[in-house]
Write an enzyme that holds these catalytic residues in place. Structure first.
Site, short mmCIF file in Angstrom:
data_model
loop_
_atom_site.label_atom_id
_atom_site.label_comp_id
_atom_site.label_asym_id
_atom_site.label_seq_id
_atom_site.Cartn_x
_atom_site.Cartn_y
_atom_site.Cartn_z
N ASP A 260 0.86 -1.18 0.00
CA ASP A 260 0.00 0.00 0.00
C ASP A 260 0.90 1.23 0.00
O ASP A 260 2.00 1.20 0.53
CB ASP A 260 -0.88 -0.03 1.26
CG ASP A 260 -1.97 1.01 1.23
OD1 ASP A 260 -2.52 1.25 0.15
OD2 ASP A 260 -2.27 1.58 2.29
N ASP B 281 -2.61 -1.17 5.62
CA ASP B 281 -3.02 -0.71 6.95
C ASP B 281 -4.52 -0.54 7.08
O ASP B 281 -5.03 -0.43 8.20
CB ASP B 281 -2.33 0.62 7.29
CG ASP B 281 -2.59 1.70 6.24
OD1 ASP B 281 -3.31 1.42 5.27
OD2 ASP B 281 -2.05 2.81 6.39
N ASP C 223 -7.48 -3.41 2.92
CA ASP C 223 -6.35 -4.30 2.63
C ASP C 223 -6.54 -5.70 3.21
O ASP C 223 -5.86 -6.63 2.81
CB ASP C 223 -5.06 -3.72 3.21
CG ASP C 223 -4.72 -2.36 2.63
OD1 ASP C 223 -4.90 -2.19 1.42
OD2 ASP C 223 -4.30 -1.48 3.39
#
Length: 892
Positions: free
Chosen positions: A326, A634, A638
């Site tokens: 990410d 996070d 996800d």
């Protein structure tokens, strides 16, 4: 037609509700029966007892339980108890590691708002979030968590932070207008508010269009339930090894029984001999040693700021070939920072890290004094005054309370030496027109010490340019002509090409004591000052970490909910995006089948504007191409991909509970660079596991062959089962654990990731096990034969000599296992833990031989000092004979 495509009247009709009075109590009861509670469903939960017993399903554990039965059958109850103890300890270690692993849905449920304000029977009341139904009218303001999926019908400067769902760091300005574009991602649905997101500014009202599992959060919960946790390469290899060992044990038992019966021995005696061989074939201490080695790795990784939630993950990260990361908060700092300022055709640069109010200003690569640049001073000062954010310092860390964009403007002014409290003593704020998502501007009216009044405005550059009639150029006010507008637009485009979010600053003087009635009057005929360009900057250490991963043969892929331009700019800065790499966005991914994605996935380095389904699709495509995938993140968005990946990595500081609970590894410092350190540790742990597998199996091969050779030669058994078990569990155990603490050979981060399909015996390990094992078995048999020939009436003495030779040969061989090459290629005393383990094992074997209370248990007798010379000489042959052949090859 979807709700975001409808206007408010169409939404009202589609949901059969009344926007002015809300639902009636009777309507709510009917709809609760129809739609159910506004809660996330949970899949079937495994009981704590079943979770504990599932630890015994591992193939190697089943092998150990078989060994326990064999030991019990032989009457060796002490051995059976020892093995059972190892199995139970192993099970408890795994149980406590996994007991928290499936709390993701509970963490998701906690993100739901406990209470909401709802319009029912023409009255605003507070109701439990779980009682909300489609058609309910909700209202909310800054600090509230959204309780369901909502189509907005009224907004006042409303901004909602959606990073948990989209991964995008900036709050989203909301509107009520219908949207016509197709395949919109969650981050682009500006007229919708989603369950679990947080209102950061303004207020709003909307009609509930989705509850429970029918929300965007519910879809993630469903993905999380259906996402399968992958078995790790280590688990697969140990299972493979266990099968090999059990098949070997059964074949040996059958072989010995058949050969013995053919030679004329009675069936019962031969069966006991075969069972002894089966015991020798199984390394009883292996599962425990693997668990201990992984646990020691966990302790070392904690020092590297990484917490392992599932033990096998330590090793899996070491063979990762792709890291899907990410962007926001992982590769970037999640702190909007002003880096560029433009005014009067000049550009200034600002350095400094995150929200820390320290930095310098540069022009043409030369540091400047801000006091010498009047336009720069004015732009920074006005950016601080037209601002609601506050900078908070906790210990040594700085945080912004308020909008991140305003926080960036505030910090930029502080870097120039401005202090808001001092400015407010000098300038009095008379009036304010808050930011509005329709106007895309905010204005304040200030009064200076001389009584003069000014309107100060900040907002979207294109809007503010349209509201301006003049521009401040080199300290002088001049007409904003078409030519100058083109210059300003070029500056806007230039900053946008660097993925900077731009905020324009303007002002105008108004007559003293004037009270402006509305924002339209205030925000017209402005004088344009300049632009401030900001970005969520990359973490300084990530670029180096990405390069080191690349050198180690690991590809880094950025997956983000952010815009394509921003994602590309950050990826280029970090060295992720090369000239040959591709970029895919959400709409393109939606239109691709999994098979089509598999064809191009190896060429893609950046995925932008993605949804949770896309992340899962990307992970599956990479796995189908044979990659071991590490997925970092996070947000709630996800979690499904983190769970489905070979190893899920969550952020410890900014990560949601959902992401952490779905992960196998949590980074305490949210730092991508920590992943690199974890990969290095993982690679070393796997190599150490190979070392002690090599050591244990070579020892076991030696035990098997000495027994088999003796039977083929019609000799008595050189070892009794209790001696074999003692060697496997005690003598081999300590040195094997010490090998698990060995330092890596060479530069492990310069090697390519190993093939995930690589077997246990790859890279010559099988030959090393067989060759060393053969020689260990041979010298043990020779020692037995020498001792037995000299004194055939004392079988126990010959067995004790064989026992001592076997142990000593293994303890010398353990130093050879430290290197893939030879014992002579590394300093044998480089691992102090191994040295002490070998000394401890020697003392224990001496105790078994010379301590009278232990002699009857282990069927040993004291050995003469003269025989130790023969034992030592024979024990050295397996290791140094092959070391000599290595030296000969090297000299040639």
């Amino acid at each position: 037609m979807k709700y975001h495509e409808m206007n408010t009247k169409e939404v009202e009709e589609a949901l059969n509700t009344d926007l002015s009075s809300g639902l009636t109590s009777a309507d709510v009861k009917k709809r609760l029966k129809q739609y159910g509670n506004n809660e996330l469903e949970e899949g079937e939960k495994q009981s704590v007892l079943l979770l504990f017993f599932s630890q015994f399903k591992d193939f190697m554990v089943l092998v150990l339980l078989a060994a326990t039965l064999i030991s019990g059958f032989l009457g060796e109850y002490i051995d059976a108890i020892a093995i059972i103890a190892i199995v139970v300890i192993n099970a408890f270690l795994g149980f406590f590691q996994e007991i928290k692993a499936e709390k993701s849905l509970q963490a998701l449920k906690e993100l739901s708002a406990p209470q909401v304000q709802v319009l029912r029977d023409e009255q605003w009341i507070k109701a439990a979030s779980k009682e909300i139904v489609p058609g309910d009218i909700l209202k909310f303001s800054s600090g509230d968590r959204i309780g369901a999926d909502i189509r907005l019908i009224d907004v006042k400067s409303l901004e909602i932070e959606e990073s948990a769902l989209t991964g995008e760091s900036l709050p989203v300005s909301k509107t009520i207008a219908a949207l016509s574009a197709e395949n919109l991602g969650i981050g682009d649905m500006e007229n919708m508010a989603f369950m679990g997101t947080m209102v950061t500014r303004g207020s709003g009202m909307g009609v509930v269009v989705g509850t429970g599992m029918k929300t965007a959060m519910g879809q993630i919960a469903d993905l999380l339930q259906s996402a399968e946790s992958m078995t790790t390469p280590l688990q697969r290899r140990l299972e493979q090894l266990g099968k090999i060992l059990i098949v070997t044990a059964l074949l040996l038992t059958a072989l010995v029984v058949i050969v013995g019966v053919i030679q004329g021995h009675d069936l019962y005696t031969m069966f006991l001999a075969g069972v002894s061989l089966a015991v020798a074939a199984i390394p009883e201490g292996l599962p425990a040693i693997v668990t201990v080695a992984l646990s020691l790795g966990v302790q070392r990784m904690i020092k590297q700021n990484a917490i392992v939630r599932k033990l096998p993950a330590v090793e899996t990260l070491g063979c990762a070939s792709v890291i899907c990361s990410d962007k926001t908060g992982t590769m970037t700092q999640n702190e909007m920072t002003v880096t560029h300022l433009w005014s009067s055709g000049q550009t200034w640069f600002v350095d400094g890290v995150g929200y820390e109010p320290r930095g310098s200003f540069f022009k043409n690569d030369e540091r400047i004094d801000v006091n010498s640049e009047k336009a720069l001073q004015q732009m920074l000062m006005f950016g601080m005054l037209c601002n609601h954010a506050e900078l908070i310092q906790k210990k040594k860390e700085y945080m912004v309370d308020g909008d991140p964009t305003e926080g960036a403007l505030l910090v930029a002014a502080m870097k120039a030496g401005y202090n808001r409290d001092d400015l407010l003593k000098e300038f009095n704020i008379v009036q304010e027109f808050p930011f509005d998502s329709t106007r895309k501007m905010m204005s304040v009216i200030i009064k200076d010490p001389h009584g003069r009044q000014y309107v100060v405005t900040k907002g979207a550059p294109d809007i503010l340019v349209g509201k301006s009639e003049a521009i401040l150029w080199s300290g002088k006010k001049q007409l904003l002509s078409q030519e100058v507008k083109h210059t300003v637009q070029s500056a806007i485009n230039e900053l946008a090409s660097k993925a900077l979010r731009t905020i324009a600053i303007g002002f105008k003087e108004i007559p003293a004591q004037t009270l402006v009635l509305d924002e339209k009057e205030a925000e017209k005929n402005l004088t344009f000052i300049g632009l401030q360009g900001m970005i969520d900057p990359p973490r300084p250490e990530v670029k180096t970490a990405v390069k080191e991963c690349k050198d180690a043969g690991i590809k880094t892929v950025m997956i983000t909910g952010d815009h394509v331009i921003t994602a590309k700019a950050i990826a280029k800065q970090l060295g992720i995006l090369s000239n040959h790499s591709k970029v895919l966005d959400g709409p393109a991914l939606t239109n691709m089948s999994l098979e089509e994605l598999e064809e191009v996935v190896d060429d893609v380095s950046v995925f932008a504007r993605v949804s949770p389904e896309h992340k899962l699709k990307i992970v599956k495509a990479l796995q189908s191409k044979g990659h071991i995938v590490a997925m970092t993140g996070d947000g709630v968005n996800d979690a499904p991909a983190i769970k489905a990946a070979d190893i899920g990595v969550a952020m410890g500081i900014t990560g949601t509970d959902v992401a952490k609970e779905a992960s196998a590894l949590v980074l305490l410092d949210d730092n991508f660079a920590t992943i690199k350190a974890a990969i290095k540790e993982g690679r070393n742990i796997y190599e150490n596991i190979r070392k002690f597998i090599r050591y244990l199996l070579a020892s076991n091969v030696g035990e098997i062959l000495v027994m088999l050779f003796a039977m083929l030669l019609a000799l008595p058994l050189p070892l009794v089962p209790i001696q074999i078990l003692w060697v496997n569990l005690v003598t081999d155990g300590l040195p094997a654990m010490a090998l698990g603490l060995d330092q890596p050979e060479g530069d492990v981060m310069k090697r390519k990731p190993r093939n995930p399909k690589e077997g246990v015996f790859a890279r010559g390990l099988g030959w090393k096990v067989v060759s060393r094992g053969f020689l260990i078995g041979l010298v043990t048999l020779l020692a037995f034969m020498f001792a037995y020939k000299d004194n055939p009436d004392h079988l126990e003495y010959a067995q004790t000599v064989a026992f001592a030779t076997l142990v000593l040969a293994q303890l010398i061989h353990v130093f050879d296992c430290r290197s893939e090459k030879s014992i002579l290629s590394r300093n044998p005393f480089g691992n102090k833990y191994l040295v002490w383990a070998v000394i401890s094992s020697l003392l224990m074997v001496l105790a078994v031989i010379y301590y009278p209370p232990l002699q009857p248990i282990f069927h040993t007798v004291p050995i003469l000092a003269s025989d130790w010379w023969i034992i030592t000489g024979l024990s050295a042959i397996p290791t140094f004979l092959l070391a000599g052949s290595f030296l000969l090859r090297k000299t040639k």
